[in-house]
Design an enzyme around this catalytic site. Structure first.
Site, short mmCIF file in Angstrom:
data_model
loop_
_atom_site.label_atom_id
_atom_site.label_comp_id
_atom_site.label_asym_id
_atom_site.label_seq_id
_atom_site.Cartn_x
_atom_site.Cartn_y
_atom_site.Cartn_z
N GLU A 11 37.93 57.13 -26.33
CA GLU A 11 37.46 56.10 -27.22
C GLU A 11 36.97 54.75 -26.30
OE1 GLU A 11 36.70 54.76 -30.04
OE2 GLU A 11 36.93 56.35 -31.10
N THR A 26 23.71 61.72 -30.18
CA THR A 26 23.73 60.37 -30.49
C THR A 26 22.15 60.25 -31.00
OG1 THR A 26 25.42 59.79 -28.94
CG2 THR A 26 23.74 58.12 -29.75
N THR A 27 21.86 59.41 -31.96
CA THR A 27 20.50 59.09 -32.36
C THR A 27 20.47 57.72 -32.17
OG1 THR A 27 21.24 59.02 -34.90
CG2 THR A 27 20.55 61.08 -33.98
N HIS A 59 21.81 59.86 -46.53
CA HIS A 59 22.85 59.91 -45.46
C HIS A 59 24.16 58.80 -46.28
CE1 HIS A 59 20.77 61.87 -42.48
NE2 HIS A 59 21.70 62.52 -42.29
N LYS A 93 26.07 54.81 -41.98
CA LYS A 93 24.90 55.48 -40.90
C LYS A 93 24.12 54.09 -40.63
CE LYS A 93 21.45 58.82 -39.75
NZ LYS A 93 22.22 58.96 -38.53
#
Length: 270
Positions: free
Chosen positions: A35, A100-101, A156, A160
């Site tokens: 984390e 990841t985007t 979504h 997001k």
């Protein structure tokens, strides 16, 4: 030999699903969970965090201290964090699965450069169904694309942070490549006011953000008098988590290179 997997962003919605997926998969085990610095979750048992009971793997905020406990890092976090993790993995010869985007061109270039040193699966979506849809879109575009209007519609959950989704953009890219178009110049991402008549070669995008929608994508191939729709709807994040673990297992014997789920699923041979 058992593949030891670490999860970045272990406390997030996707991170918890990934912990569950690793725990239930054969041939892999959870080696570490991470984390961000200062997170209140540091020290928590990863299994208890994911709701599957004690695993004996404490959440950490220090990759360096855990580097001997994993072979591969699965990362579904934010671009800035993922880029830091890439630098660590290159320096320590760790494989990566990146979900990841929202990367800009510099971020994508960094991933490509890292793949010269380590093995990476980088995909906008790890669902088997979505990646099959990519192939169906290519076939539909080849048959209908020059004769119809193409629109990508995605929905979504309200949390997001990027739009359109990475999956929607990938859908557009598969279509554009098939048609010999550049999505940067043919993609239309916002319509408002007096827009003028729609151009035939546009690829339009519409975005919905609402409630707890896991992920829905529909592409229209709309001609006069008929419309073909190709859709995918996800009802659980476990489909993405299981796909990411599958990608990690596929990478086990790869020394370096940049791959996506098309490679993992061998879709080019369909």
């Amino acid at each position: 030999m058992t593949l030891k997997i670490a999860i970045a962003g272990a406390g997030g919605r996707m991170g918890r699903q990934l912990i569950q997926a690793v725990h239930s998969a054969e041939g892999v085990e959870l080696g570490a969970a991470f984390e961000r610095k200062g997170s209140s979750l540091v020290g928590t048992d990863a299994g208890e965090l994911a709701g599957i009971g004690h695993l004996g793997v404490a959440v950490s905020d220090d990759l360096e201290s855990q580097k001997d406990k994993f072979d591969l890092l699965i990362d579904f976090t934010r671009p800035e964090g993922t880029l830091e993790h890439i630098a660590f993995c290159v320096a320590n010869n760790k494989k990566m699965v990146i979900g990841t985007t929202g990367f800009d061109e510099n971020g994508k270039t960094a991933i490509k450069a890292a793949s010269d040193k380590i093995a990476i699966v980088f995909a906008s979506n790890f669902s088997v169904g979505v990646n099959l849809v990519f192939k169906l879109l290519e076939k539909a575009a080849k048959v209908m694309g020059d004769y119809c209007d193409i629109e990508v519609i995605e929905a979504h959950h309200r949390h997001k942070v990027d739009a359109p989704s990475g999956t929607a953009l990938s859908m557009g890219e598969h279509i554009a490549k098939t048609l010999g178009r550049d999505l940067k110049t043919h993609g239309v991402f916002c319509r408002e006011g007096i827009t003028g008549e729609r151009k035939r070669d546009e690829i339009g995008f519409s975005t919905i953000r609402a409630s707890d929608v896991v992920g829905e994508h529909t592409v229209w191939f709309a001609d006069i008098g008929e419309r073909v729709e190709i859709s995918h709807k996800a009802s659980s994040r476990m489909t993405f988590a299981n796909g990411a673990v599958r990608a990690g297992k596929w990478l086990e014997n790869k020394a370096n290179g940049l791959f996506d789920m098309t490679d993992v699923l061998d879709l080019n041979n369909l």
